[in-house]
Design a protein around this motif. Sequence first.
Motif, short mmCIF file in Angstrom:
data_model
loop_
_atom_site.label_atom_id
_atom_site.label_comp_id
_atom_site.label_asym_id
_atom_site.label_seq_id
_atom_site.Cartn_x
_atom_site.Cartn_y
_atom_site.Cartn_z
N SER A 106 0.85 -1.19 0.00
CA SER A 106 0.00 0.00 0.00
C SER A 106 0.88 1.24 0.00
O SER A 106 1.92 1.29 0.68
N TYR A 107 0.46 2.25 -0.75
CA TYR A 107 1.23 3.50 -0.79
C TYR A 107 1.28 4.10 0.61
O TYR A 107 0.26 4.26 1.28
N GLY A 108 2.48 4.40 1.08
CA GLY A 108 2.68 4.98 2.40
C GLY A 108 3.11 4.00 3.46
O GLY A 108 3.48 4.40 4.56
N ARG A 109 3.07 2.72 3.13
CA ARG A 109 3.39 1.72 4.16
C ARG A 109 4.90 1.45 4.27
O ARG A 109 5.37 1.01 5.32
N ALA B 157 8.62 -2.36 6.52
CA ALA B 157 7.41 -1.54 6.68
C ALA B 157 7.47 -0.70 7.95
O ALA B 157 8.11 -1.07 8.93
N GLY B 158 6.76 0.43 7.94
CA GLY B 158 6.64 1.26 9.13
C GLY B 158 6.94 2.72 8.86
O GLY B 158 7.35 3.12 7.77
N TYR B 159 6.73 3.54 9.87
CA TYR B 159 6.84 4.99 9.73
C TYR B 159 8.30 5.45 9.64
O TYR B 159 9.19 4.91 10.28
N ASP B 160 8.50 6.48 8.82
CA ASP B 160 9.81 7.11 8.68
C ASP B 160 9.60 8.62 8.63
O ASP B 160 8.95 9.13 7.72
N ARG B 161 10.17 9.33 9.57
CA ARG B 161 9.96 10.78 9.65
C ARG B 161 10.58 11.52 8.46
O ARG B 161 10.24 12.67 8.19
N HIS B 162 11.48 10.87 7.73
CA HIS B 162 12.11 11.53 6.58
C HIS B 162 11.21 11.52 5.34
O HIS B 162 11.53 12.19 4.35
N ASP B 163 10.15 10.75 5.37
CA ASP B 163 9.27 10.61 4.21
C ASP B 163 7.89 11.16 4.57
O ASP B 163 7.18 10.59 5.40
N SER B 164 7.49 12.24 3.93
CA SER B 164 6.22 12.89 4.25
C SER B 164 5.01 12.04 3.86
O SER B 164 3.90 12.30 4.31
N THR B 165 5.21 11.03 3.00
CA THR B 165 4.10 10.15 2.62
C THR B 165 4.04 8.90 3.49
O THR B 165 3.15 8.06 3.31
N SER B 166 4.97 8.76 4.43
CA SER B 166 5.04 7.57 5.26
C SER B 166 4.01 7.63 6.38
O SER B 166 3.79 8.68 7.00
N LEU B 167 3.36 6.48 6.64
CA LEU B 167 2.36 6.39 7.69
C LEU B 167 2.76 5.31 8.69
O LEU B 167 3.52 4.40 8.38
N ASN B 168 2.24 5.43 9.89
CA ASN B 168 2.60 4.50 10.96
C ASN B 168 1.79 3.21 10.83
O ASN B 168 0.81 2.99 11.54
N LYS B 169 2.18 2.39 9.86
CA LYS B 169 1.49 1.14 9.59
C LYS B 169 2.51 0.00 9.54
O LYS B 169 2.83 -0.53 8.46
N PRO B 170 3.04 -0.40 10.70
CA PRO B 170 4.01 -1.51 10.69
C PRO B 170 3.33 -2.81 10.25
O PRO B 170 2.10 -2.94 10.29
N TYR B 171 4.16 -3.74 9.83
CA TYR B 171 3.66 -5.04 9.36
C TYR B 171 4.26 -6.12 10.25
O TYR B 171 5.49 -6.31 10.27
N THR B 172 3.42 -6.82 11.00
CA THR B 172 3.90 -7.85 11.93
C THR B 172 3.24 -9.20 11.65
O THR B 172 3.26 -10.09 12.48
N HIS B 173 2.66 -9.34 10.48
CA HIS B 173 1.80 -10.47 10.15
C HIS B 173 2.58 -11.73 9.81
O HIS B 173 3.65 -11.68 9.22
N THR B 174 2.03 -12.87 10.19
CA THR B 174 2.50 -14.18 9.74
C THR B 174 1.44 -14.76 8.82
O THR B 174 0.26 -14.82 9.19
#
Length: 433
Positions: A154-157, A191-208
């Motif tokens: 997903s865009y932003g992930r 996956a996950g948030y990065d403050r250096h990227d303005s399109t980044s969102l706090n959506k980590p991926y921890t799925h199995t």
Amino acid sequence: MSGTSIRFEPDDTFNAFLTVCKRPTHTGGKLAGVAVAVKDNISTRGIETTCASRILKGYVPPYDAHVVELLRKSGAAIAGKTNMDEFGMGTTTENSAFGPTLNPCDTGRVPGGSSGGSAAAIASGMVRMALGTDTGGSIRCPAAFCGITGLKPSYGRVSRYGLIAYANSLEQVGPMGKTVSDVSTLMQVIAGYDRHDSTSLNKPYTHTPRAEIKGMKIGIPQEYFGEGVDPKVAASVKAAIGRLEELGATTVPCSIPSMEYALAAYYVTCTCEASSNLARFDGVRYGPAADTKKPWHEAYQEVRRAGFGTEVRRRIMLGTFALSSGYYGKYYAKAQVARENVRKDFQRIFADVDVIAGPTMPTIAFRLCEKSDPLSMYLADILTVPANLAGIPAISVPCGKADGMPVGLQIMGRHFEDERVIDVAYAYEQAVI
């Protein structure tokens, strides 16, 4: 990082790598000691990063892209930088300034693009995992052509910081692997948030990944099995969808009317953004030093003519024209309206279904030099670009063969439901292994 260094020496008869790195061995982390290849448009501190273009030959970034920093922290070893279509512009990896990559399944065919080097490195067994980027199908296309798995998140992930920009509003860094589990593991790392990227969102991926899809509704768009789709590819994908039904899923016919305009909207948008992004390669900020004794416009033209390949120059010119005075409203503005219609069509369909399934590519891998005109090359992206326009997750998983070559099943889902598309791909993969 601790440990000794050994030389990573792949049997790269496929021209998958542009740079091969020393491979440190060390302990700790989710990917401890695992070799991961990185597409050559993703910045790597101390390692040449060229975007497969002459204009960046010799450029060594002083910093790591966020995803590369995460790879290093996970214990992964950077195996090297992989070949690609120049600046990500292509569907075959033939547009590289450093020669084409060959498909390990048939060296007379292309591996797909633009992340063809990453796909070939995995398909040939040189690495288990790799990073690619996907602007209009550049992860999913080579995954389908080479018989591996690739996810456009997903865009932003996933952070785009350190990705050398081609079309900002469309492109995403994503994982590629031999299996769905490999892709999921790599996604957990990047996956996950990065403050250096303005399109980044706090959506980590921890799925199995889970193989349970009983009761899930799968939309089957009629446009994905229409004109231009090889009947043998369609048959292979329909058989895969039938297998999903056997696992308990229900299929629902649907339609994406905006598909009629999706490809045009994509190519107007990406060329306009390319025109803007690549303006920095001028012989002053980036690229070989310009001849300062000449008038600026002459020196600028010479640097770019020598540094950029044919396809890159073509897309810059198309984008510059579409953005020029008197044409912005006729092209770019209309493309954004069409893009919004694509997004709304997906939103409408996802109100009734959980995922959408269809072919990744309309044909099997092309033969080398088969697609000699730009239009036929652009048309090959018809089934992948809608997901980029809408920003939704899409994965390609191998689903059999046609004429002896791999075919990809594409699963698309709602924005930020990457976990669900991975589960469907995993369920299919586990049912057929």
